[in-house]
Design an enzyme around this catalytic site. Structure first.
Site, PDB file in Angstrom:
ATOM      1  N   MET A  19      31.461  80.041  -1.719  1.00  0.00           N
ATOM      2  CA  MET A  19      31.895  80.827  -2.867  1.00  0.00           C
ATOM      3  C   MET A  19      32.192  79.929  -4.068  1.00  0.00           C
ATOM      4  SD  MET A  19      34.364  83.220  -0.537  1.00  0.00           S
ATOM      5  CE  MET A  19      35.428  83.731  -1.885  1.00  0.00           C
ATOM      6  N   GLU A  53      31.076  75.865   3.760  1.00  0.00           N
ATOM      7  CA  GLU A  53      31.198  77.053   4.599  1.00  0.00           C
ATOM      8  C   GLU A  53      32.079  78.098   3.921  1.00  0.00           C
ATOM      9  OE1 GLU A  53      30.829  75.303   9.151  1.00  0.00           O
ATOM     10  OE2 GLU A  53      32.825  75.582   8.305  1.00  0.00           O
ATOM     11  N   CYS A  54      31.598  79.312   3.807  1.00  0.00           N
ATOM     12  CA  CYS A  54      32.351  80.485   3.382  1.00  0.00           C
ATOM     13  C   CYS A  54      33.080  80.261   2.058  1.00  0.00           C
ATOM     14  CB  CYS A  54      33.290  80.929   4.496  1.00  0.00           C
ATOM     15  SG  CYS A  54      33.834  82.650   4.336  1.00  0.00           S
ATOM     16  N   GLY A  55      34.360  79.924   2.073  1.00  0.00           N
ATOM     17  CA  GLY A  55      35.070  79.678   0.832  1.00  0.00           C
ATOM     18  C   GLY A  55      34.433  78.569   0.020  1.00  0.00           C
ATOM     19  N   SER A  59      26.895  78.307   3.345  1.00  0.00           N
ATOM     20  CA  SER A  59      26.662  79.434   4.257  1.00  0.00           C
ATOM     21  C   SER A  59      27.951  80.168   4.552  1.00  0.00           C
ATOM     22  CB  SER A  59      26.049  78.949   5.572  1.00  0.00           C
ATOM     23  OG  SER A  59      27.001  78.241   6.339  1.00  0.00           O
TER      24      SER A  59
END
Length: 507
Positions: free
Chosen positions: A371, A366-368, A479
């Site tokens: 990335m 998720e998110c971080g 995501s």
């Protein structure tokens, strides 16, 4: 407090909600101080945070020694909120008191003509008295008008006490207190002086997370101790406890997700029995990234993974050179951009995660975490962005490369609830499943190939590109959407099942 009831029945323990007229009124530091004072007195304090913030919650967990839980009236239905509340208060030895920190202003929520998603909604659903924090800098008599307005806006919300923050002098305090108690009829139970030690390091998503603060700030414990001292001296703790003790009893939730999980077909399984029926050596093992770079997790998600039969194994992408022996990976959000140099330098960890992804190991990020799984991260890129952190130089860092794309920091800012539908079967559910989640990020992903696959179609929110989220390669899904298991109930069971299947195939 009735010591016979303490820590036994979540619906009967004292509870209290701390709110304010707006953000930056001081409710987070005041909440932290109150939790610390009670914890020092020996109370088992169960903390909560309204809405989906991870960072305030990390301090509440650090201070109380109990995992802070999030309550969100837009994502969760009424039973879900009661379920999360009850589970949190009763887990372990059980809590003596629940303290809930609100979000933004008391009545701020999802829309202007209802209280959905607001602190007020949670106060009403949990029959919780409210202590109202006012940033009283430069106001005295006007503070009474402020309290009156909030008190009368929704009579179902019980504002039972006021704490005045940013008080400049004894005379300032006396005038504001007298006006509030005379005109609004609400007792002032705390007066907090203007003091720079009431500040915790800030950054673009709010406070610096507690785990990172402990690493970066040499005087971390002293800062928390200073806040506790100010609150102990400035708040009438006995009156605070009396207000909490006035909360009316709550009923128990129905169909708790913590004892039974609804599947997509609507049947009920009993995940609590799974760990007992599976030998410890046969449990699917999920590696959860947890360190300074990755620490945005809802504790309820971890609990639900365990209830579905998984064993949780924590590891650090920053510090550990190798992955632990696991069958799946969960990489949550955080600040990989601030630790990009260290993440890049840990080549062995990046290589092992990429190899695990290529082997078909289920990986949910998720998110971080998303990335980190892309090919590279660039920081300090000049442009229109609003990302402010001087510690990030202009540079590009190699990341895992399990997912295609180049993460660019600072060119956008997204803060939103999102609604999505799974476009196909994947590690977090079946095609057609829908969810409500949220996203909060200052990055975007570029250089995504045209044939890239996405598992999520958004009807609300931004996602990665063109209303798509859930970038997918093999069984790796990343995501921008953050999901909570009390809102999207298929999350834990679906991921554990994917991990269990991979484990069986690899044996």
């Amino acid at each position: 407090m009735d010591e016979q009831q303490a820590g036994k029945d979540a619906g009967k323990i004292p509870r209290i909600l701390i709110s304010a007229d707006r953000s930056s009124s001081g409710k987070t530091t005041i909440s932290m101080g109150l939790m610390a004072v009670l914890a020092s007195r020996g109370y088992k304090v169960q903390p909560f945070k309204v809405a989906l913030d991870y960072i305030d919650s990390s301090y509440h967990t650090e201070i109380t020694g109990r995992f802070c839980r999030n309550l969100d009236g837009y994502l969760m239905d009424e039973n879900g909120i009661l379920d999360v509340y009850t589970h949190a208060c009763e887990v372990g030895e059980g809590a003596d008191i629940a303290i809930i920190e609100g979000v933004r202003g008391l009545y701020e929520g999802f829309e202007s003509l209802s209280d959905i998603g607001s602190t007020a909604q949670i106060a009403k659903l949990l029959k919780c008295p409210v202590v109202f924090v006012i940033n009283a800098r430069s106001i005295t008599r006007s503070s009474a008008a402020l309290v009156n307005g909030y008190k009368n806006f929704d009579p179902e919300v019980e504002i039972a006490g006021v704490i005045l923050n940013n008080i400049g002098s004894i005379r300032h305090a006396e005038k504001a207190k007298q006006a509030i108690e005379y005109y609004a009829g609400v007792p002032v139970i705390g007066i907090i002086p203007r003091d720079p030690s009431m500040q915790i390091s800030m950054r673009h998503l709010g406070l610096m997370p507690a785990l990172e603060g402990r690493r970066r700030l040499g005087d971390f414990d002293e800062r928390l101790g200073g806040i506790e001292k100010i609150i102990k001296e400035g708040v009438d703790i006995d009156r605070f406890l009396a207000i909490a003790g006035s909360a009316k009893p709550l009923e128990s939730p129905e169909n708790s997700i913590f004892t039974g999980v609804e599947s997509g077909a609507g049947s009920i399984s009993i995940p609590g029995s799974i760990p007992e029926s599976i030998p410890e050596s046969d449990k699917p093992r999920i590696g959860v990234a947890l360190d300074e770079a990755f620490n945005f997790y809802y504790r309820d998600n971890i609990d639900l993974l365990e209830l579905d039969g998984a064993e949780i194994v924590y590891f650090s992408p920053v510090k550990d050179s190798r992955l632990p022996d696991v069958d799946g990976l969960y990489i949550g959000g955080g600040y990989p951009e601030l630790f990009a140099s260290e993440l890049e330098a840990n080549e062995s960890m990046r290589r092992e995660i990429k190899e695990a992804s290529a082997s078909g190991m289920p990986i949910y990020a998720e998110c971080g975490g998303l990335m980190y799984l892309t090919e590279k991260i660039s920081t300090g890129v000049p442009g229109k962005g609003t990302y402010h952190d001087a510690s990030m130089p202009e540079s590009t860092y190699e990341m895992v490369g399990a997912l295609p794309g180049h993460t660019i920091m600072g060119q956008t800012r997204v803060v939103s609830y999102n609604i999505g539908t799974l476009a196909g079967d994947c590690v977090i559910g079946k095609k057609g499943n829908t969810f409500k989640g949220h996203e909060f990020h200052h990055s975007e992903i570029r250089e995504i190939p045209g044939d890239a696959k996405f598992a999520i179609k958004l009807s609300r929110g931004t996602g990665i590109k063109d209303d798509l989220d859930g970038l997918t390669v093999e069984n790796t899904l990343g995501s921008y959407a953050h999901l909570h298991g009390a809102a999207y109930r298929e999350l834990a069971g679906s991921f554990v099942e994917a991990v269990r299947k991979y484990r069986a195939e690899e044996k």
